[in-house]
Design an enzyme around this catalytic site. Structure first.
Site, PDB file in Angstrom:
ATOM      1  N   LYS A 209       0.902  -1.061  -0.103  1.00  0.00           N
ATOM      2  CA  LYS A 209       0.267  -0.111  -0.139  1.00  0.00           C
ATOM      3  C   LYS A 209       1.138   1.096  -0.126  1.00  0.00           C
ATOM      4  O   LYS A 209       0.652   2.019  -0.759  1.00  0.00           O
ATOM      5  CB  LYS A 209      -1.011   0.284   1.267  1.00  0.00           C
ATOM      6  CG  LYS A 209      -1.944   0.888   1.230  1.00  0.00           C
ATOM      7  CD  LYS A 209      -3.124   0.322   2.287  1.00  0.00           C
ATOM      8  CE  LYS A 209      -4.324   2.124   3.019  1.00  0.00           C
ATOM      9  NZ  LYS A 209      -4.495   1.762   4.307  1.00  0.00           N
ATOM     10  N   GLU A 215      10.580  -4.604   4.687  1.00  0.00           N
ATOM     11  CA  GLU A 215      10.013  -5.685   3.840  1.00  0.00           C
ATOM     12  C   GLU A 215      10.571  -6.575   2.306  1.00  0.00           C
ATOM     13  O   GLU A 215      11.037  -7.007   1.544  1.00  0.00           O
ATOM     14  CB  GLU A 215       9.527  -6.267   4.463  1.00  0.00           C
ATOM     15  CG  GLU A 215      10.400  -7.063   6.492  1.00  0.00           C
ATOM     16  CD  GLU A 215       9.189  -5.874   7.386  1.00  0.00           C
ATOM     17  OE1 GLU A 215       9.137  -4.955   6.694  1.00  0.00           O
ATOM     18  OE2 GLU A 215       9.124  -6.030   8.504  1.00  0.00           O
ATOM     19  N   GLY A 269      -4.757  -2.626   5.332  1.00  0.00           N
ATOM     20  CA  GLY A 269      -3.647  -2.873   4.467  1.00  0.00           C
ATOM     21  C   GLY A 269      -4.989  -5.127   5.197  1.00  0.00           C
ATOM     22  O   GLY A 269      -4.864  -5.536   3.838  1.00  0.00           O
ATOM     23  N   ARG A 270      -5.333  -4.923   6.284  1.00  0.00           N
ATOM     24  CA  ARG A 270      -5.741  -6.596   6.119  1.00  0.00           C
ATOM     25  C   ARG A 270      -7.240  -6.635   5.905  1.00  0.00           C
ATOM     26  O   ARG A 270      -7.739  -7.845   5.729  1.00  0.00           O
ATOM     27  CB  ARG A 270      -6.115  -6.152   8.217  1.00  0.00           C
ATOM     28  CG  ARG A 270      -6.891  -5.109   8.901  1.00  0.00           C
ATOM     29  CD  ARG A 270      -6.384  -5.542  10.646  1.00  0.00           C
ATOM     30  NE  ARG A 270      -6.964  -4.181  11.053  1.00  0.00           N
ATOM     31  CZ  ARG A 270      -5.721  -3.453  11.283  1.00  0.00           C
ATOM     32  NH1 ARG A 270      -4.933  -3.166  10.064  1.00  0.00           N
ATOM     33  NH2 ARG A 270      -6.817  -2.061  12.192  1.00  0.00           N
ATOM     34  N   GLU A 355      -4.755  -7.232  15.132  1.00  0.00           N
ATOM     35  CA  GLU A 355      -4.389  -5.109  14.788  1.00  0.00           C
ATOM     36  C   GLU A 355      -5.855  -4.515  14.880  1.00  0.00           C
ATOM     37  O   GLU A 355      -4.863  -3.572  14.979  1.00  0.00           O
ATOM     38  CB  GLU A 355      -4.027  -5.687  12.766  1.00  0.00           C
ATOM     39  CG  GLU A 355      -2.752  -4.524  12.882  1.00  0.00           C
ATOM     40  CD  GLU A 355      -1.606  -4.699  11.606  1.00  0.00           C
ATOM     41  OE1 GLU A 355      -1.001  -6.121  11.451  1.00  0.00           O
ATOM     42  OE2 GLU A 355      -2.801  -4.546  10.728  1.00  0.00           O
ATOM     43  N   HIS A 386      -5.062 -33.276  17.671  1.00  0.00           N
ATOM     44  CA  HIS A 386      -4.243 -34.107  18.280  1.00  0.00           C
ATOM     45  C   HIS A 386      -3.067 -33.229  18.848  1.00  0.00           C
ATOM     46  O   HIS A 386      -1.795 -33.712  19.074  1.00  0.00           O
ATOM     47  CB  HIS A 386      -3.505 -34.887  16.677  1.00  0.00           C
ATOM     48  CG  HIS A 386      -4.474 -35.911  16.247  1.00  0.00           C
ATOM     49  ND1 HIS A 386      -4.543 -37.302  16.853  1.00  0.00           N
ATOM     50  CD2 HIS A 386      -4.806 -35.093  15.722  1.00  0.00           C
ATOM     51  CE1 HIS A 386      -5.647 -37.724  15.638  1.00  0.00           C
ATOM     52  NE2 HIS A 386      -6.087 -36.962  15.629  1.00  0.00           N
ATOM     53  N   LYS A 514       7.446  -0.357  12.218  1.00  0.00           N
ATOM     54  CA  LYS A 514       8.405   0.465  11.127  1.00  0.00           C
ATOM     55  C   LYS A 514      10.062   1.203  11.413  1.00  0.00           C
ATOM     56  O   LYS A 514      10.325   1.182  10.734  1.00  0.00           O
ATOM     57  CB  LYS A 514       7.527   0.621  10.167  1.00  0.00           C
ATOM     58  CG  LYS A 514       6.452  -0.268   8.997  1.00  0.00           C
ATOM     59  CD  LYS A 514       5.617   0.358   8.512  1.00  0.00           C
ATOM     60  CE  LYS A 514       4.767  -0.791   8.273  1.00  0.00           C
ATOM     61  NZ  LYS A 514       3.976  -0.861   6.815  1.00  0.00           N
TER      62      LYS A 514
HETATM   63  C1  G6Q Z   1      -2.333  -3.901   8.468  1.00  0.00           C
HETATM   64  C2  G6Q Z   1      -1.332  -3.302   8.405  1.00  0.00           C
HETATM   65  C3  G6Q Z   1      -0.038  -3.634   8.139  1.00  0.00           C
HETATM   66  C4  G6Q Z   1       0.395  -3.679   6.727  1.00  0.00           C
HETATM   67  C5  G6Q Z   1       1.899  -3.744   6.526  1.00  0.00           C
HETATM   68  C6  G6Q Z   1       2.203  -3.922   4.478  1.00  0.00           C
HETATM   69  O1  G6Q Z   1      -3.856  -3.956   8.426  1.00  0.00           O
HETATM   70  O2  G6Q Z   1      -1.362  -2.108   8.597  1.00  0.00           O
HETATM   71  O3  G6Q Z   1      -0.100  -5.670   8.365  1.00  0.00           O
HETATM   72  O4  G6Q Z   1      -0.343  -4.323   5.447  1.00  0.00           O
HETATM   73  O5  G6Q Z   1       2.664  -3.656   7.330  1.00  0.00           O
HETATM   74  O6  G6Q Z   1       1.418  -2.762   4.438  1.00  0.00           O
HETATM   75  P1  G6Q Z   1       2.163  -2.172   3.441  1.00  0.00           P
HETATM   76  O7  G6Q Z   1       0.576  -2.574   2.210  1.00  0.00           O
HETATM   77  O8  G6Q Z   1       1.960  -0.379   2.999  1.00  0.00           O
HETATM   78  O9  G6Q Z   1       3.635  -2.587   2.215  1.00  0.00           O
END
Ligand code: G6Q
Length: 548
Positions: A209, A215, A269-270, A355, A386, A514
């Site tokens: 996003k 990462e 994001g989620r 989250e 199990h 971050k």
């Molecule tokens: C989700 C969070 C988080 C995010 C990641 C990746 O709701 O904000 O999990 O999706 O940190 O972020 P980017 O999509 O900006 O790389």
């Protein structure tokens, strides 16, 4: 703002009183009522989805009190605000409109006076064309070969959703296309993926996003270098796409704007698998099936907005979780899909729920004095049986759980499915009803155990029962029912956020992570001072001393 004290409201007080006065209420007593299943279950004909919540420690009166609490929280009013583009994510000053991404009603959705549907539909069209071209081989790599592998590089919300859905709908996936997900900054992740790939037939989707996440950008750069080392710089244009809200950063990275799929800051994001972030899903199962996924979610959106509280599945799921979380001291909540296809579903929900509702500050900016988001965990059945089910059955903690299963498997393999589902039914039954000492003794007698052995063993073989479960039993696992299932949980999370009066749509804890890593990073190559507390300082020192 004035201090709002949730625990002092009459709805909360009545629930607390009821709980106090009914300490020994047991699920098995509730089943003396012959109408219990009928009253505490909902069947949705269109989805073929049965939601059975009868195996809960909830009487008719409790249910009414819980619904009263939901009404007092005005979940319906708050939902209307979300759907209509009001900026309910106040700490980020954003609307929350993942629902617009799957809005198939044809009606407009406004943010700041502008209808966002035309842009959403334009991106969907672009995704449709791209996924069709990639699947048919019209779109090829730099050397003219059809793509066989898609690698989604993203993390958190830009990884967990598409990954979970691609796994869940594997049966519908294109068998000639492999989808990979690289998320971890640990070099092992990209290394182990790249070593299996042929650059000529690999397509990379960089999903981020913000397009600034350490990462993802690091993994994307590594993938880019790998591709360039094999096929040259020019190949990047054919082998990379970006899913992002940040045009500038995408351009800076060197991805062609034509290969950029946009989304907007009103998509968290989620909650983003319905957006361009779902491109890997659309490529894998085809765009028509991706649309079916959206339609299932849209169907639940309408249900959430229109069903009365007492018949509203996400609201019921929310109040039941609230009941155990706030009045039984339950710390965690298990999600147990009896489907191997759904093996990533608990992990996906962990992010979605924890989250969103892992918060301590309420709408008024005050610290809450009650519990909020539960710890979500789980594994598919029967594997979990199990391992950790022992604690759920006989441990000292109350762990409410959702059992999710399907009546018909996508494919039949002998009688595996009947065996799987026999376990589902048996587990929810014994969790609720337990096994008495008398039954335990009777069972031991059948084995020919001596009196002494029985006396010693019987207490260990007793199951108290009274462990609450919901059963979600769906006729078929399809893109549509999966979309519906995900949306049920999204709205459950939303409704709980409303009950607890927390903003479910920010994630400052993630943001902090971050920033912090970026300050320590230069220290690990000895380029900056190490000004930390004694523990952190010595850990870094040890790392530097032993680093080869
Ligand atoms: C989700 C969070 C988080 C995010 C990641 C990746 O709701 O904000 O999990 O999706 O940190 O972020 P980017 O999509 O900006 O790389």
């Amino acid at each position: 703002m004035s201090k709002f004290e949730l625990t002092k409201t009459k709805e909360w007080q009545k629930l607390a009183e009821f709980r106090n006065e009914n300490q020994n209420l047991h699920i098995k007593d509730l089943f003396k009522d012959e109408n219990r299943f009928k009253e505490f279950s909902i069947y949705d004909e269109e989805l073929g989805l049965l939601f059975d919540f009868s195996k809960n420690i909830v009487t008719k009166e409790t249910f009414k009190l819980l619904i009263d609490a939901a009404k007092a929280a005005d979940i319906a009013g708050y939902a209307k605000k979300m759907f209509s583009g009001e900026k309910i994510n106040r700490t980020e000053n954003r609307a929350v409109l993942h629902t617009a991404l799957r809005n198939q009603s044809g009606s407009p959705v406004y943010v700041d006076g502008k209808d966002v549907m035309p842009e959403i539909n334009a991106v969907l069209d672009k995704m449709e064309k791209f996924s069709a071209d990639l699947r048919s081989g019209k779109l090829t790599g730099a050397t003219g070969k059809k793509f066989t592998d898609i690698i989604n590089i993203g993390i958190g919300g830009s990884d967990l959703g598409p990954k979970m859905v691609c796994e869940a709908l594997k049966y519908y996936g294109d068998a000639s296309l492999n989808v990979h997900f690289v998320s971890n900054i640990d070099g092992a992740d990209i290394y182990e993926n790249l070593k299996k790939l042929n650059p000529e037939t690999s397509f990379f989707i960089v999903a981020s996003k913000t397009f600034t996440t350490l990462e993802t950008i690091s993994n994307a750069l590594t993938a880019r270098n790998w591709l360039v080392s094999k096929l040259g710089e020019k190949a990047v244009a054919n082998h990379f796409a970006a899913l992002s809200t940040n045009v500038e950063k995408v351009k800076e990275f060197g991805i062609d704007e034509n290969n950029m799929f946009a989304f907007w800051d009103f998509v968290g994001g989620r909650y983003s698998l319905w957006s361009a972030i779902g491109l890997s899903i659309a490529c894998f199962i085809g765009f028509d099936k991706f649309k079916e996924l959206l339609s299932g979610a849209h169907y639940i959106d309408k249900h959430f907005l229109s069903a009365q509280y007492e018949k509203n599945i996400p609201i019921i799921m929310a109040v039941l979780g609230f009941w155990y979380n706030n009045f039984y001291g339950a710390q965690s909540y298990a999600v147990l899909p009896y489907s191997q296809y759904l093996h990533r579903f608990p992990a996906y929900l962990q992010q979605g729920d924890m989250e969103s509702n892992g918060k301590t500050i309420n709408f008024e900016g005050d610290r809450v004095d009650y519990q909020t988001g539960a710890i979500i965990w789980g594994e598919p059945g029967t594997n979990g049986q199990h391992s950790f089910y022992q604690l759920v059955h006989q441990g000292t903690k109350l762990i409410p759980s959702d059992f999710i299963g399907f009546v018909n498997p996508p494919q039949r393999v002998g009688d595996h499915h009947e065996k799987l589902m026999a376990n589902f039914f048996a587990q929810t039954q014994v969790l609720a009803f337990g096994l008495t000492k008398e039954q335990a003794i009777e069972n031991l007698l059948k084995t020919g155990a001596s009196k002494e052995e029985i006396a010693m063993l019987a207490p260990h073989k007793v199951f108290e029962g009274g462990r609450p479960t919901n059963s979600i039993l769906i006729n078929y696992l399809t893109p549509k029912t999966l979309g519906a299932l995900i949306a049920l949980y999204e709205h459950k999370i939303f409704a709980q956020g409303a009950l607890w009066r927390v903003n479910s749509f920010d994630q400052w804890g993630v943001e902090l992570g971050k920033v912090l890593a970026n300050t320590i990073l230069p220290e690990l190559s000895g380029k900056a001072d190490n000004p930390h507390d004694a523990s952190t300082k010595n850990l870094i020192k040890h790392f530097l001393k032993n680093k080869k």
